[in-house]
Design a protein around this motif. Structure first.
Motif, short mmCIF file in Angstrom:
data_model
loop_
_atom_site.label_atom_id
_atom_site.label_comp_id
_atom_site.label_asym_id
_atom_site.label_seq_id
_atom_site.Cartn_x
_atom_site.Cartn_y
_atom_site.Cartn_z
N TYR A 27 11.74 -4.03 -3.84
CA TYR A 27 10.76 -4.11 -2.76
C TYR A 27 10.20 -5.54 -2.69
N LYS A 35 5.07 -4.18 -3.55
CA LYS A 35 5.25 -2.86 -2.97
C LYS A 35 6.04 -1.95 -3.92
N SER A 41 3.05 1.16 -7.28
CA SER A 41 2.12 0.96 -6.16
C SER A 41 1.68 2.29 -5.58
N GLY A 44 1.98 0.44 0.14
CA GLY A 44 1.94 -0.94 0.60
C GLY A 44 1.93 -1.87 -0.59
N TYR A 45 1.28 -3.02 -0.40
CA TYR A 45 1.11 -3.96 -1.51
C TYR A 45 -0.02 -3.49 -2.41
N ASP A 92 -2.28 -2.18 2.31
CA ASP A 92 -1.88 -3.46 1.72
C ASP A 92 -3.07 -4.12 1.03
#
Length: 677
Positions: A352, A371, A375, A378-379, A407
C-alpha cells in the motif's frame, strides 16, 4: 472552457448510463428547467468523480428538496469524499432506502459511511453482504476486503486508546478553508502550513496529476504564523518572497532552526517535484530544485532531513518499490548533491502507500503515514525506531484517538516531544481540514538529546557567523550551521553520548570554541550558548569606560563569597531571612540563581549546568554579563534550587531576584522589607 463544458453536458444528457436513466422516474420533482439544468450538471460531475463540484450543485437542490431520495443518496456519496463530510454522509444514508440503489453500490457506500463513523462492528457485515451481492464490481470488492481488515484493526486499537489530549488550534490559523501539513521549528513557536482556499495566489486549479484534487479546488499556498508570548498564534500570512506561485506550492518540511524549508510543486508536465528555499535574514529565497537523484520523472511528495543534514527521508512513486508510494533514503554527497538512494525496505514499506516521513531531531525514531500495516483506515500514523544505528524496527501504530478511520498524515512533533501537530477533517472543526495539537506529542519514547541555541554578536550586535559541530573522539563533523544574518540566532540539536566541540567562525576574527558533553544525557535538555566577538576599537572603548577586563566581575565575587547573598548588607542571618520572607509570593517578583558574571564570557562552561535547566543571560548598565538559571516564585524555592546548583559543582552560585525588569540582590530586598516600588 464554457463552450466545452456545455458540449460535454449535452453529450452526457444524451448518453446517460442505464442506471441514470432509471433515475428519471425519481426526478419528477424537478419542475423548473433551471433545477433540471443544475441536476444535469451535478450528475455530470458525479459521473466524473468530481464529488466536490457535484456536491455544490446537489446542495443547491437539497435546500428546496431536502427529503428527495436521489439527492440524499448522491449527496451522501459526495460527502464521503469531503474532509469533514462523513457524519453528514451517514445521516443522509440512514434516510435512504438503500435497497433501491443496489446497482449503484449503495451497500458498499453505507458500509463505508459506518466505518468512517467508527461503527466498525456494524460495517463489517455490510461489507460482507456487498461482496456477495451480484451488483458488486471487482474494484469495490477488493476495497471492501481491505476495509474489513481495517475495521478489525480499528476495533483492536479502540480497545486500548492512548492517553493524549487532541485540540483544534482554532482561529486565526484554522478557517472554513483547508489548512494542513503543519510544519514547526524544533522549539514549536513557528508554524508553516499549506493553505487551500480563496486566498490562494493561483485561484481555482486544473489538476496536474492523479494526486491532485479535482478541478474546482483551489491551488495550494504556503502560510506562516508565529506563537505569541501567551501561547496564541498570530494571524497567518502568505510566506513572503518568491515562494508562492500560481501553481501548487505546498510546504513539506521545515528545518529545526527554521532557516530552510522544503516545498512540493506540481505543474503541467511535472507530476510533483521537491524544492528547497533558504532564509536570508527575514527574506525567503527563490526555491531551487533539490540537486541530485531525489527528484525523478515520477511523483515525489514528502521529505524530512536528519538533524545533521546528511540523510533525507522521502516518499516517491518511482518503479522498483513494494507498491504505490514508498519511503526512501538519500545521502548528501561531497559535491552537495543527493545520491545513494535506497528503499527503506519491507519492514517499513508495504504493497500500500507510505508517505509523510518525519525523522525526529534525535535521529532515534521516525514517524510516517501508511495505508498498510495495521491501519484502521486510510493513512494511519506509525513509528519505527532506529536499532543499533543501522536498521529500523517493525513499525507500530501510534494509536487511537490520534489515528482515525480516515486519512491521518503529516504528523510532526516538537524537539522535546511535548506536543504534536497534524491535520484532520474531524467533525466539529472550522471547515474542511483543520490543524490539531496533540499533547504529549509522543508516548512510550523518551527523548534523549540536547538542544543548543543562542545568539552570536559582534560588539554586542547580532551578526552572521558559521558554527562547526565536531565529535571530539572521532573527529567526525556533524555539520556546519549558520546564524541568521539579521537576528544572529541559531539552533542546533545534538545527539547523546558525545563529547562535542562547537567552533564559531566570524570573518576577520579568531574562532571561538565551546565544549559540551552529552555523554550522561538520558532525557531532553536545552541550553543557551551566546557567543560574543569584539573588535579592538570596542575593547578600547570598554577600557576607557573603566570596565574591568578580568573575566569575573569583582563586585559579584564579593557578594558570592561563601554564599552570603542574603546576609551581605543585612543584620539578619540567612535562617532569619528564610523564616521571615522565605514563603512570600509577590506577583511579578521572581528569583534566579546566578552562576556567572563576565565582561568577556568566553570560557563559561555549559556542561556543568546542562541538566539543571535553561541558562539565561543579562547584560546590565555596568557592562557585566550575568548568567542565571531557573525561575522560582519564592526565596525558599530558589534557595533549595541554588543548593542543587552548588551540588553540581558551581560552588559560588547565589540567589538574585527580578521585579519589573530590574535586578535586585536579596540584601536589597531585605533592606526594603520586600516592599517593592
Amino acid at each position: 472552457m464554457q463552450t466545452r463544458l456545455l458540449f460535454l453536458l449535452i453529450l452526457f444528457s444524451f448518453f446517460q448510463s442505464a442506471a441514470f436513466a432509471q433515475d428519471d422516474k425519481k426526478k419528477k420533482f424537478l419542475k423548473d428547467p433551471m433545477d433540471q439544468a443544475v441536476m444535469d450538471s451535478a450528475d455530470f460531475f458525479f459521473q466524473e468523480k468530481n464529488y466536490t463540484a457535484a456536491l455544490q450543485r446537489y446542495n443547491r437542490l437539497m435546500k428546496d428538496f431536502p427529503e428527495e431520495q436521489i439527492l440524499l443518496y448522491r449527496s451522501s456519496i459526495c460527502e464521503l469524499y469531503q474532509p469533514d463530510g462523513v457524519e453528514r454522509s451517514l445521516q443522509y444514508l440512514q434516510k435512504v432506502n438503500i435497497t433501491n440503489y443496489q446497482r449503484d453500490h449503495s451497500q458498499y457506500y453505507y458500509a463505508r459511511a459506518l466505518m468512517l463513523n467508527y461503527k466498525f462492528e456494524e460495517a463489517i457485515p455490510q461489507f460482507e453482504k456487498y461482496i456477495a451481492n451480484k451488483w458488486s464490481n471487482f474494484e469495490n470488492r477488493a476495497l471492501a476486503e481491505e476495509y474489513i481488515m481495517n475495521c478489525k484493526n480499528g476495533i483492536n486499537l479502540m480497545l486500548n486508546p492512548v492517553a493524549v489530549d487532541i485540540v483544534n488550534i482554532g482561529s486565526p490559523i484554522n478557517s472554513p478553508s483547508s489548512e494542513y501539513v503543519p510544519l514547526i521549528n524544533s522549539t514549536g513557536d513557528m508554524m508553516l502550513f499549506t493553505y487551500r482556499g480563496p486566498k490562494s495566489l493561483g485561484g481555482l486549479q486544473k489538476p496536474v496529476s492523479r494526486n491532485d484534487p479535482p478541478e474546482g479546488s483551489y491551488n495550494e499556498d504556503i502560510f506562516i504564523s508565529t506563537k505569541n508570548p501567551d501561547g496564541t498564534w498570530t494571524e497567518p500570512k502568505p510566506v513572503e518572497g518568491p515562494v508562492n506561485t500560481k501553481a501548487n506550492d505546498a510546504a513539506v518540511f521545515l528545518s529545526d532552526d527554521a532557516q530552510k524549508f522544503y516545498i512540493f510543486r506540481s505543474v503541467p508536465g511535472d507530476e510533483g517535484t521537491l524544492y528547497m528555499s533558504e532564509l536570508d535574514g527575514n527574506q525567503w529565497g527563490t526555491p531551487e530544485k533539490l540537486y541530485g537523484k531525489i527528484n525523478s520523472p515520477w511523483w515525489e511528495g514528502s521529505i524530512s532531513i536528519s538533524a545533521d543534514g546528511r540523510i533525507a527521508y522521502f516518499s516517491s512513486e518511482r518503479p522498483g518499490g513494494f507498491g504505490g508510494k514508498d519511503l526512501y533514503t538519500a545521502e548528501l554527497l561531497e559535491d552537495g548533491s543527493w545520491g545513494n538512494i535506497k528503499n527503506l525496505g519491507p519492514f517499513v514499506n508495504t504493497k500500500y502507500d507510505e508517505d509523510a516521513p518525519f525523522i525526529h531531531p534525535s535521529g532515534e525514531f521516525m514517524l510516517f503515514s501508511s495505508k498498510g500495516h495495521n491501519s484502521m483506515g486510510g493513512y494511519d500514523i506509525f513509528r519505527t525506531d532506529l536499532v543499533q544505528d543501522s536498521t529500523w524496527s517493525e513499525p507500530f501504530n501510534i494509536g487511537y484517538p490520534i489515528n482515525t478511520p480516515g486519512d491521518d498524515i503529516y504528523y510532526v512533533i516538537t524537539g522535546d516531544g511535548t506536543a504534536g501537530y497534524y491535520s484532520s477533517g474531524k467533525a466539529g472543526g472550522f471547515g474542511l481540514q483543520d490543524i490539531y495539537k496533540v499533547e504529549p506529542g509522543i508516548i512510550g519514547k523518551k527523548i534523549q538529546m540536547v538542544r543548543v541555541k543562542g545568539t552570536v554578536t559582534l560588539d554586542d550586535q547580532p551578526v552572521y557567523s558559521q558554527i562547526k559541530i565536531t565529535y571530539q573522539k572521532s573527529g567526525l563533523t556533524q555539520g556546519i550551521y549558520n546564524t541568521n544574518s539579521v537576528s544572529g540566532k541559531y539552533l542546533i540539536n545534538l545527539p547523546k553520548n558525545r563529547e562535542i566541540v562547537l567552533n564559531y567562525f566570524l570573518d576577520g576574527y579568531a574562532p571561538q570554541t565551546r565544549n559540551l558533553s552529552t555523554v550522561e544525557v538520558n532525557e531532553f535538555f536545552e541550553t543557551t550558548i551566546d557567543v560574543q566577538f569584539y573588535s579592538e576599537a570596542y575593547l578600547q572603548k570598554l577600557k576607557q569606560a573603566n570596565d574591568s577586563l578580568s573575566l569575573l566581575a569583582t563586585r559579584d565575587t564579593t557578594l558570592r563569597k561563601n554564599n552570603k547573598e542574603n546576609t551581605s548588607g543585612s543584620s539578619l542571618t540567612r535562617a532569619e531571612i528564610m523564616e521571615k520572607y522565605g514563603d512570600l509570593n509577590i506577583p511579578g517578583l521572581t528569583y534566579h540563581v546566578q552562576i556567572g558574571a563576565y565582561n568577556l564570557p568566553q570560557n563559561f562552561s555549559y556542561t556543568q549546568v546542562l541538566k539543571l535547566g535553561q541558562v539565561e543571560k543579562q547584560k546590565l548598565d555596568d557592562n557585566i554579563t550575568r548568567f542565571t538559571i531557573g525561575t522560582q516564585q519564592t526565596f525558599r524555592e530558589a534557595r533549595a534550587f541554588c543548593d542543587k546548583v552548588i551540588g553540581a559543582g558551581i560552588s559560588d552560585a547565589f540567589v538574585t531576584a527580578e521585579y519589573k525588569g530590574k535586578r535586585y540582590l536579596i540584601a536589597e530586598l531585605v533592606a526594603m522589607d520586600f516592599k517593592l516600588p
